[in-house]
Design an enzyme around this catalytic site. Structure first.
Site, PDB file in Angstrom:
ATOM      1  N   LYS A   1       0.789  -1.113  -0.112  1.00  0.00           N
ATOM      2  CA  LYS A   1       0.006   0.044   0.083  1.00  0.00           C
ATOM      3  C   LYS A   1       0.798   1.275   0.010  1.00  0.00           C
ATOM      4  CE  LYS A   1      -4.025  -2.136   2.274  1.00  0.00           C
ATOM      5  NZ  LYS A   1      -5.122  -2.002   3.311  1.00  0.00           N
TER       6      LYS A   1
ATOM      7  N   TYR B   1     -12.234  -1.682  -3.751  1.00  0.00           N
ATOM      8  CA  TYR B   1     -12.756  -1.664  -2.236  1.00  0.00           C
ATOM      9  C   TYR B   1     -14.408  -1.496  -2.024  1.00  0.00           C
ATOM     10  CZ  TYR B   1      -8.335  -2.124   0.092  1.00  0.00           C
ATOM     11  OH  TYR B   1      -7.016  -2.647   0.517  1.00  0.00           O
TER      12      TYR B   1
ATOM     13  N   PHE C   1     -15.163   4.443   7.184  1.00  0.00           N
ATOM     14  CA  PHE C   1     -13.890   4.451   6.942  1.00  0.00           C
ATOM     15  C   PHE C   1     -13.535   4.439   5.433  1.00  0.00           C
ATOM     16  CE2 PHE C   1     -14.095  -0.141   7.751  1.00  0.00           C
ATOM     17  CZ  PHE C   1     -13.593  -0.609   6.313  1.00  0.00           C
TER      18      PHE C   1
ATOM     19  N   ARG D   1      -2.993 -14.423   3.908  1.00  0.00           N
ATOM     20  CA  ARG D   1      -3.430 -13.833   4.906  1.00  0.00           C
ATOM     21  C   ARG D   1      -2.629 -13.934   6.277  1.00  0.00           C
ATOM     22  NH1 ARG D   1      -7.456 -10.065   3.844  1.00  0.00           N
ATOM     23  NH2 ARG D   1      -7.558  -9.938   5.962  1.00  0.00           N
TER      24      ARG D   1
ATOM     25  N   THR E   1      -5.738  -6.930  10.466  1.00  0.00           N
ATOM     26  CA  THR E   1      -6.008  -5.786   9.732  1.00  0.00           C
ATOM     27  C   THR E   1      -5.209  -4.725  10.603  1.00  0.00           C
ATOM     28  OG1 THR E   1      -7.864  -6.606   8.954  1.00  0.00           O
ATOM     29  CG2 THR E   1      -7.549  -4.152   8.860  1.00  0.00           C
TER      30      THR E   1
ATOM     31  N   ARG F   1       2.258  -6.803   8.905  1.00  0.00           N
ATOM     32  CA  ARG F   1       1.607  -5.702   9.392  1.00  0.00           C
ATOM     33  C   ARG F   1       2.154  -5.205  10.789  1.00  0.00           C
ATOM     34  NH1 ARG F   1      -4.380  -7.083   7.192  1.00  0.00           N
ATOM     35  NH2 ARG F   1      -4.366  -5.712   5.379  1.00  0.00           N
TER      36      ARG F   1
ATOM     37  N   ASN G   1      -1.925   0.277   6.622  1.00  0.00           N
ATOM     38  CA  ASN G   1      -1.577  -1.175   7.268  1.00  0.00           C
ATOM     39  C   ASN G   1      -0.596  -1.965   6.421  1.00  0.00           C
ATOM     40  OD1 ASN G   1      -3.466  -1.872   5.445  1.00  0.00           O
ATOM     41  ND2 ASN G   1      -4.694  -3.081   7.172  1.00  0.00           N
TER      42      ASN G   1
ATOM     43  N   HIS H   1      -2.438  -5.267   1.375  1.00  0.00           N
ATOM     44  CA  HIS H   1      -3.695  -5.816   1.176  1.00  0.00           C
ATOM     45  C   HIS H   1      -3.326  -7.350   0.924  1.00  0.00           C
ATOM     46  CE1 HIS H   1      -7.360  -6.772  -0.761  1.00  0.00           C
ATOM     47  NE2 HIS H   1      -6.858  -7.248  -1.525  1.00  0.00           N
TER      48      HIS H   1
ATOM     49  N   GLU I   1      -9.327  -9.992  -7.883  1.00  0.00           N
ATOM     50  CA  GLU I   1      -8.431  -9.044  -7.653  1.00  0.00           C
ATOM     51  C   GLU I   1      -7.298  -9.087  -8.707  1.00  0.00           C
ATOM     52  OE1 GLU I   1      -7.949  -9.028  -3.652  1.00  0.00           O
ATOM     53  OE2 GLU I   1      -9.979  -8.232  -3.256  1.00  0.00           O
TER      54      GLU I   1
END
Ligand code: ATP
Ligand code: MG
Length: 141
Positions: free
Chosen positions: A11, A51, A59, A87, A93, A104, A114, A117, A128
């Site tokens: 990100k 998203y 948010f 993951r 998150t 993270r 964070n 993704h 995606e």
């Protein structure tokens, strides 16, 4: 378990802070191979589409502003059980809740900023991946 593909995005917080190389090294050490990557600056329309599942969340506006704030690096990754393993390797998150040693925990600034993704299901991994890499040459068979 067969090899499968999933999508990560380094990100804008992590990419802008020069952490992309360390994050990719972390993922390679966790057994992932890089199938394809690019550096992109998401438009507002693209970030909203990516998203879209969160568009009713409080948010959402801030998330879209963050994701369009600078370049980011989508990465198509491959290993056994890629979606679940990525993951696990990135952690929760909120970095305050992420297990020690996860991407993270190591690199995220906050719950929003964070660092990375990761697709959350094989179905979304397919959607995606196509979002960023449709038509891209994939040199790994
Ligand atoms: P990602 O989809 O980016 O991999 P995730 O699946 O861990 O993250 P989601 O619930 O899908 O988490 O949220 C998408 C992103 O929106 C988060 O990664 C984070 O950047 C931001 N976000 C989620 N919840 C919050 C929150 N409560 N406050 C601020 N930002 C949030
Ligand atoms: Mg998510």
């Amino acid at each position: 378990m067969n090899q499968s593909d999933t999508l990560a995005i380094v990100k804008p917080d992590a990419f802008g802070a020069g952490k992309a190389g360390k994050i990719l090294a972390h993922l390679e050490s966790a057994g992932f191979r890089v199938v394809a990557t690019r550096v992109v600056r998401l438009s507002r329309t693209q970030a909203e589409a990516f998203y879209a599942v969160h568009r009713e969340r409080p948010f959402f506006g801030s998330l879209v502003a963050f994701m369009t704030s600078g370049p980011c690096m989508p990465v198509l990754l491959r290993r056994e059980d890629a979606v679940a393993e990525l993951r696990r390797v990135i952690g929760a998150t909120d970095p305050a809740e992420a297990d020690e040693g996860t991407v993270r925990a190591l690199y995220a600034e906050s719950k929003e900023r964070n660092a990375i993704h990761a697709s959350d299901s094989p179905e979304n991994a397919g959607i995606e991946s196509a979002f960023f890499f449709a038509g891209t040459d994939r040199l790994l068979a």
